[in-house]
Design an enzyme around this catalytic site. Sequence first.
Site, PDB file in Angstrom:
ATOM      1  N   ARG A   7      -4.799  91.088  46.637  1.00 44.27           N
ATOM      2  CA  ARG A   7      -3.498  91.067  45.958  1.00 44.27           C
ATOM      3  C   ARG A   7      -3.537  90.206  44.699  1.00 44.27           C
ATOM      4  NH1 ARG A   7      -3.848  94.017  49.613  1.00 44.27           N
ATOM      5  NH2 ARG A   7      -2.167  94.865  50.882  1.00 44.27           N
ATOM      6  N   ALA A  34       3.055  65.178  49.545  1.00 47.62           N
ATOM      7  CA  ALA A  34       3.793  66.434  49.466  1.00 47.62           C
ATOM      8  C   ALA A  34       3.201  67.355  48.395  1.00 47.62           C
ATOM      9  CB  ALA A  34       5.263  66.145  49.175  1.00 47.62           C
ATOM     10  N   ASP A  55      -7.287  60.463  48.809  1.00 43.03           N
ATOM     11  CA  ASP A  55      -6.034  59.858  49.259  1.00 43.03           C
ATOM     12  C   ASP A  55      -6.343  58.584  50.025  1.00 43.03           C
ATOM     13  OD1 ASP A  55      -2.918  60.818  49.605  1.00 43.03           O
ATOM     14  OD2 ASP A  55      -3.584  59.471  51.198  1.00 43.03           O
ATOM     15  N   ARG A  66       7.826  67.450  54.783  1.00 46.74           N
ATOM     16  CA  ARG A  66       7.484  68.154  53.538  1.00 46.74           C
ATOM     17  C   ARG A  66       5.982  68.241  53.246  1.00 46.74           C
ATOM     18  NH1 ARG A  66       8.434  63.238  53.368  1.00 46.74           N
ATOM     19  NH2 ARG A  66       7.328  61.790  52.032  1.00 46.74           N
ATOM     20  N   PHE A 129       2.869  55.630  38.440  1.00 47.52           N
ATOM     21  CA  PHE A 129       2.468  55.763  37.041  1.00 47.52           C
ATOM     22  C   PHE A 129       1.149  55.089  36.718  1.00 47.52           C
ATOM     23  CE2 PHE A 129       4.133  57.772  33.384  1.00 47.52           C
ATOM     24  CZ  PHE A 129       5.167  58.528  33.906  1.00 47.52           C
ATOM     25  N   CYS A 171       1.363  59.471  25.000  1.00 44.51           N
ATOM     26  CA  CYS A 171       2.209  59.873  23.864  1.00 44.51           C
ATOM     27  C   CYS A 171       3.626  60.203  24.322  1.00 44.51           C
ATOM     28  CB  CYS A 171       1.631  61.106  23.181  1.00 44.51           C
ATOM     29  SG  CYS A 171       0.078  60.846  22.332  1.00 44.51           S
ATOM     30  N   CYS A 183      10.416  57.294  45.462  1.00 46.32           N
ATOM     31  CA  CYS A 183      10.905  57.873  46.701  1.00 46.32           C
ATOM     32  C   CYS A 183      11.614  56.833  47.582  1.00 46.32           C
ATOM     33  CB  CYS A 183       9.752  58.513  47.453  1.00 46.32           C
ATOM     34  SG  CYS A 183       8.205  57.686  47.210  1.00 46.32           S
ATOM     35  N   CYS A 245      -5.446  59.429  23.205  1.00 45.53           N
ATOM     36  CA  CYS A 245      -5.795  60.695  22.547  1.00 45.53           C
ATOM     37  C   CYS A 245      -5.745  60.589  21.022  1.00 45.53           C
ATOM     38  CB  CYS A 245      -4.889  61.826  23.038  1.00 45.53           C
ATOM     39  SG  CYS A 245      -3.210  61.766  22.396  1.00 45.53           S
TER      40      CYS A 245
END
Length: 341
Positions: A7, A34, A55, A66, A129, A171, A183, A245
């Site tokens: 498929r 999740a 992890d 979830r 972050f 940026c 969370c 960058c």
Amino acid sequence: MNERYSRQQLFAPIGKEGQKKIREKHVVLIGAGALGTGNAEALVRAGIGKLTIIDRDYVEWSNLQRQQLYSEADAKERLPKAIAAKRRLEQINSEVEIEAIVGDAGPEELETIAVKQRPDLWIDATDNFDTRLVINDVAYKYNIPWIYGACVGSYGLSCTFIPNRTPCLYCLLETVPQGGLTCDTAGIISPAVQMVVSYQMAEALKMLVGDWSALRGKLVSFDLWTNEYAAIRLDGVKKDDCPTCGRHPSYPFLSYEQRTKTAVLCGRDSVQIRPPARREYDLNEVAELFRRQGLQAEANPYLVSVSLGEKRLVVFRDGRALVHGTKDVQEAKAIYYRYLG
Ligand SMILES: [Zn+2]
């Protein structure tokens, strides 16, 4: 004749050629929560050649709502997520090579993977972050694209970053909401997760089959509860003096100072501690050490867990430890050194 991908091959932009390309590709997934389990399942079902999953945590009951690859048995056993994910994914598609890494995705670890394995793509499924800025630096330094994804509550966002083609996450820092995206405070519903996974996977498939012109070129964000959608164009965002960058990149998030020893874990009321020197721990010895101190230690082949009243100390084979029940780094360190010397 393998019917498994028929498929997907019928979908014209992929076709037989595209399917062959997918089979030759290696994706590194950072985080197996999740977003990580959603992306992992989709990649493995799509017939990726190799998937690396990194992890640092283990499965808990609060994940099952979830994190789609995990079962109650995984939570009972406190299996590391990377291991539990690998087991389930191998049942789904035994043709895919799956590498499970129980540990941190720090600069050292990601650079080693970049140099030794030259993966085709990084997918961000972290919850913080700090790690994303490390992924961003590694991606641009080694010229490997990455796909950013984040969600909280009913809100999510995603963006594809390609060295030499698009600006980078640094940026965009002023554009991307960082505060409040945790969370801890807002909880999360699974459709927000699935939506981000869909955005990430669609872009991943385009890149894996080499359909670069089909890429979105925009940062997308949505809120499934308030029915808001937005897309921000990336052109014009690039900064010439960007340390990642720009014209003279220094990749600041790969520097030694960034190799943090402790971290407060998102939404977990937990602190992670990394010992200064890396070594393999004999978990039987660790469990014995706890028992000699009159503590009840539970062990599996990957970690030892011990209850300390309101708190819990979990030690992994690489010497990392999680102290649950606190967000106080100093308190967590005190507990770590008190019981592990
Ligand atoms: Zn940049």
